[in-house]
Design an enzyme around this catalytic site. Structure first.
Site, PDB file in Angstrom:
ATOM      1  N   ASN A 193      -9.259  -0.119   3.367  1.00  0.00           N
ATOM      2  CA  ASN A 193      -9.290  -0.709   2.024  1.00  0.00           C
ATOM      3  C   ASN A 193      -8.227  -1.788   1.834  1.00  0.00           C
ATOM      4  O   ASN A 193      -8.100  -2.363   0.754  1.00  0.00           O
ATOM      5  CB  ASN A 193      -9.146   0.376   0.945  1.00  0.00           C
ATOM      6  CG  ASN A 193      -7.837   1.140   1.048  1.00  0.00           C
ATOM      7  OD1 ASN A 193      -7.159   1.111   2.067  1.00  0.00           O
ATOM      8  ND2 ASN A 193      -7.487   1.835  -0.014  1.00  0.00           N
ATOM      9  N   ASP A 227      -2.343  -0.611   5.827  1.00  0.00           N
ATOM     10  CA  ASP A 227      -2.721   0.011   7.098  1.00  0.00           C
ATOM     11  C   ASP A 227      -4.174   0.470   7.150  1.00  0.00           C
ATOM     12  O   ASP A 227      -4.701   0.720   8.226  1.00  0.00           O
ATOM     13  CB  ASP A 227      -1.824   1.225   7.370  1.00  0.00           C
ATOM     14  CG  ASP A 227      -2.152   2.395   6.457  1.00  0.00           C
ATOM     15  OD1 ASP A 227      -2.518   3.468   6.966  1.00  0.00           O
ATOM     16  OD2 ASP A 227      -2.071   2.230   5.225  1.00  0.00           O
ATOM     17  N   ASP A 258      -0.108   5.041   1.067  1.00  0.00           N
ATOM     18  CA  ASP A 258      -0.281   5.974   2.187  1.00  0.00           C
ATOM     19  C   ASP A 258      -0.312   5.240   3.527  1.00  0.00           C
ATOM     20  O   ASP A 258      -1.149   4.369   3.750  1.00  0.00           O
ATOM     21  CB  ASP A 258      -1.567   6.777   1.995  1.00  0.00           C
ATOM     22  CG  ASP A 258      -1.516   7.616   0.734  1.00  0.00           C
ATOM     23  OD1 ASP A 258      -0.807   8.632   0.738  1.00  0.00           O
ATOM     24  OD2 ASP A 258      -2.165   7.241  -0.267  1.00  0.00           O
ATOM     25  N   GLY A 273      -5.272   2.623  -3.274  1.00  0.00           N
ATOM     26  CA  GLY A 273      -6.531   3.240  -3.669  1.00  0.00           C
ATOM     27  C   GLY A 273      -6.302   4.415  -4.590  1.00  0.00           C
ATOM     28  O   GLY A 273      -7.226   4.916  -5.226  1.00  0.00           O
ATOM     29  N   ASP A 329       0.865  -1.172   0.000  1.00  0.00           N
ATOM     30  CA  ASP A 329       0.000   0.000   0.000  1.00  0.00           C
ATOM     31  C   ASP A 329       0.910   1.233   0.000  1.00  0.00           C
ATOM     32  O   ASP A 329       2.094   1.138   0.338  1.00  0.00           O
ATOM     33  CB  ASP A 329      -0.885  -0.045   1.257  1.00  0.00           C
ATOM     34  CG  ASP A 329      -1.638   1.241   1.483  1.00  0.00           C
ATOM     35  OD1 ASP A 329      -2.352   1.679   0.562  1.00  0.00           O
ATOM     36  OD2 ASP A 329      -1.497   1.819   2.584  1.00  0.00           O
ATOM     37  N   LYS A 337      -8.854  -4.429  -3.490  1.00  0.00           N
ATOM     38  CA  LYS A 337      -7.456  -4.691  -3.841  1.00  0.00           C
ATOM     39  C   LYS A 337      -7.231  -6.193  -4.026  1.00  0.00           C
ATOM     40  O   LYS A 337      -6.486  -6.617  -4.914  1.00  0.00           O
ATOM     41  CB  LYS A 337      -6.530  -4.156  -2.749  1.00  0.00           C
ATOM     42  CG  LYS A 337      -6.437  -2.645  -2.664  1.00  0.00           C
ATOM     43  CD  LYS A 337      -5.402  -2.225  -1.629  1.00  0.00           C
ATOM     44  CE  LYS A 337      -5.348  -0.718  -1.467  1.00  0.00           C
ATOM     45  NZ  LYS A 337      -4.313  -0.275  -0.519  1.00  0.00           N
TER      46      LYS A 337
END
Length: 256
Positions: free
Chosen positions: A209, A206, A10, A43, A8, A183
């Site tokens: 999503n 984290d 962010d 995302g 991921d 995802k």
């Protein structure tokens, strides 16, 4: 055994300052030298991660929470909400004075201007207020739409539009995904193309999503700064992203 690592962006690769720590960058390069494939699972839109992809020399990624999947520079899967369904959501939002933002692989476009919720949400991604075109989705492929509403109003949207899902990423904003979109679903499409299985994948995340992704893969790692619901489904929990958590957990898992 060949393995692939999904990261991921962010809160996982990027720390709380939206910066890639040197320790994380070095860890990824070392993992590659150790034979691991590297991929992004975010995302965000492709255009939002171009500099990161270049910095890490990565050309395989799952973006828009699984709606736009690229393997070695080639688009292998796309998904999105039907235009008529999207039109109903937009009309419902407009009646409540709530706006949306459309995203494709190259740009983002707002349905209206001068909205404080839109500005605050996108500011957390370090993005300015988008251009405005309320009908953009009618003439263009839109892979993700953001809706800007408070958490207390989310149940109303979920009840009114059961054919889509609303995944919150900010106190004022949700991603609107097709039912079953995630995802994890995008990762499955990518792994099929590569001839790998979910057991061959290790994922790091984290946010809300990331839940399906961490549940689906062989090894799911939640960052120490992650949401408690994310930590609950992970097989491992790293330290905080601001404390070199990514590099430390990769070392602990013998990836590096």
């Amino acid at each position: 055994m060949k393995k692939i690592l999904f990261f991921d962006v962010d809160g996982t690769l990027y720390n709380s300052e939206k910066i890639l720590p040197a320790s994380a960058k070095e860890a990824l390069f070392e993992a590659r030298r150790n034979g691991y494939e590297l991929a992004i699972a975010t995302g965000r839109a492709p255009f939002m991660i171009q500099s990161l992809l270049e910095e890490l020399d990565i050309n395989t990624y799952v973006t828009f929470n699984g709606q736009y999947v690229v393997y070695k520079g080639e688009v292998v899967y796309t998904n999105g909400i039907e235009k008529d369904e999207l039109a109903k959501i937009i009309a419902f939002a407009e009646a409540r004075n709530e706006q949306v933002v459309f995203l494709d692989d190259e740009r983002m476009i707002a349905s209206g201007g001068n909205n404080a919720r839109v500005a605050e949400s996108l500011n957390t991604l370090k993005y300015p207020y988008p251009e405005i075109d309320a009908t953009y989705y009618m003439q263009n492929s839109v892979y993700q739409t953001l809706i800007f509403m408070e958490e207390k109003d989310e149940p109303l949207y979920c009840e009114t539009f059961p054919n889509v899902q609303f995944v919150r990423w900010h106190r004022y904003s949700c991603d609107i995904l097709p039912k079953g979109g995630s995802k994890a679903a995008g990762i499955e499409k990518l792994l099929e193309r590569m001839g790998l299985t979910l057991e061959d994948a290790i994922a790091f995340g984290d946010g809300m999503n990331d839940i399906e992704m961490l549940q689906a893969v062989g090894t799911g790692v939640a960052m120490g700064n992650g949401h408690e619901r994310v930590k609950a489904v992970a097989t491992h929990i790293a330290e905080h992203v601001d404390e070199d958590g990514l590099a430390k957990i990769m070392r602990r898992l013998n990836i590096i």
